[in-house]
Design a protein around this motif. Sequence first.
Motif, mmCIF file in Angstrom:
data_model
loop_
_atom_site.group_PDB
_atom_site.id
_atom_site.type_symbol
_atom_site.label_atom_id
_atom_site.label_comp_id
_atom_site.label_asym_id
_atom_site.label_seq_id
_atom_site.Cartn_x
_atom_site.Cartn_y
_atom_site.Cartn_z
ATOM 1 N N LEU A 195 3.656 4.773 -1.715
ATOM 2 C CA LEU A 195 3.768 3.852 -2.574
ATOM 3 C C LEU A 195 2.428 2.798 -2.701
ATOM 4 O O LEU A 195 1.958 2.574 -1.681
ATOM 5 C CB LEU A 195 4.838 2.763 -2.275
ATOM 6 N N LEU A 240 0.731 -0.452 -4.006
ATOM 7 C CA LEU A 240 0.957 -1.967 -4.647
ATOM 8 C C LEU A 240 -0.568 -2.450 -5.045
ATOM 9 O O LEU A 240 -1.636 -2.340 -4.226
ATOM 10 C CB LEU A 240 1.385 -2.824 -3.364
ATOM 11 N N ILE A 280 4.411 -2.487 -7.584
ATOM 12 C CA ILE A 280 4.291 -1.075 -7.207
ATOM 13 C C ILE A 280 3.968 -0.179 -8.493
ATOM 14 O O ILE A 280 4.588 -0.285 -9.566
ATOM 15 C CB ILE A 280 5.792 -0.456 -6.761
#
Length: 275
Positions: free
Chosen positions: A223, A225, A232
């Motif tokens: 993921l 950020l 996200i």
Amino acid sequence: MRAAAPAPFPLDDAPLLDARGLSFAYGPQPVFAGVDLTIGRREIVCLIGASGCGKSTLLRLLAGLAEPGAGEVRLHSEATGNSSGKARAAAASVVFQSPALLPWLTVAGNVAFGLDFACRAKESRTVQAARVNKALAQVGLAGHAAKRPQALSGGMAQRVALARALARDPEIVYLDEPFSALDAVTREAMQDLLVELAHRRQAAALLVTHDIDEALRIGDRVLLLAGHPARIVGEWRPDGRAPRLHRSAALNALREEILDTLAAPAAPRPCIHST
């Protein structure tokens, strides 16, 4: 855009951790807003992003060490049965960038530290000793229980920190750049150990890292950020069982996609990629 690969846990299996609409700010300055994420049972999720984007803060919120300004974090667990920070903390362990070992305790004493905390059920010394011995054996330090931290190498100290986390028998382990200070060979060995332990213990893990190659090598999902405030902005599912070979053509392609997404964090919607 390619279709997402199958999830690493059964689709009818509820995620272990479910976070919705998380926001956090330091005073008037928002760190992240509207963050949604899940972590499945037996899944290693790697969270990457630029320095200062809020990765460590998000980890602390998920682990129950702090509370979000808005949103909810719920741990689906028969052991906790609710979403309070205290309950999440009791079902989790955290491994930080520094091993943070207490120099006046032995290796065994450091691994046992925290087993008497009020958030845990009471256990006898015999049960706690068995936990410590098992955790040390799992990280390959069974013969080092009586040593002091000063006698350990950097890699051994980080193994003690990981054993301390495992001794709590957590459902999920949160790791905040625990391998960043290690040399390349030791770092890869620790990555392999994390994958082995997660699969053997069937526990979930969230690893915060700056290293895209590390994330692609061991993560079931990666993921990203990014943004101001952060959210996200991308999700990737590397193909193949971890740990994966470095610099394969497939991983190189994903690495370029991550870098492209990081360079344009204001994308209108999150993107999901797979090999």
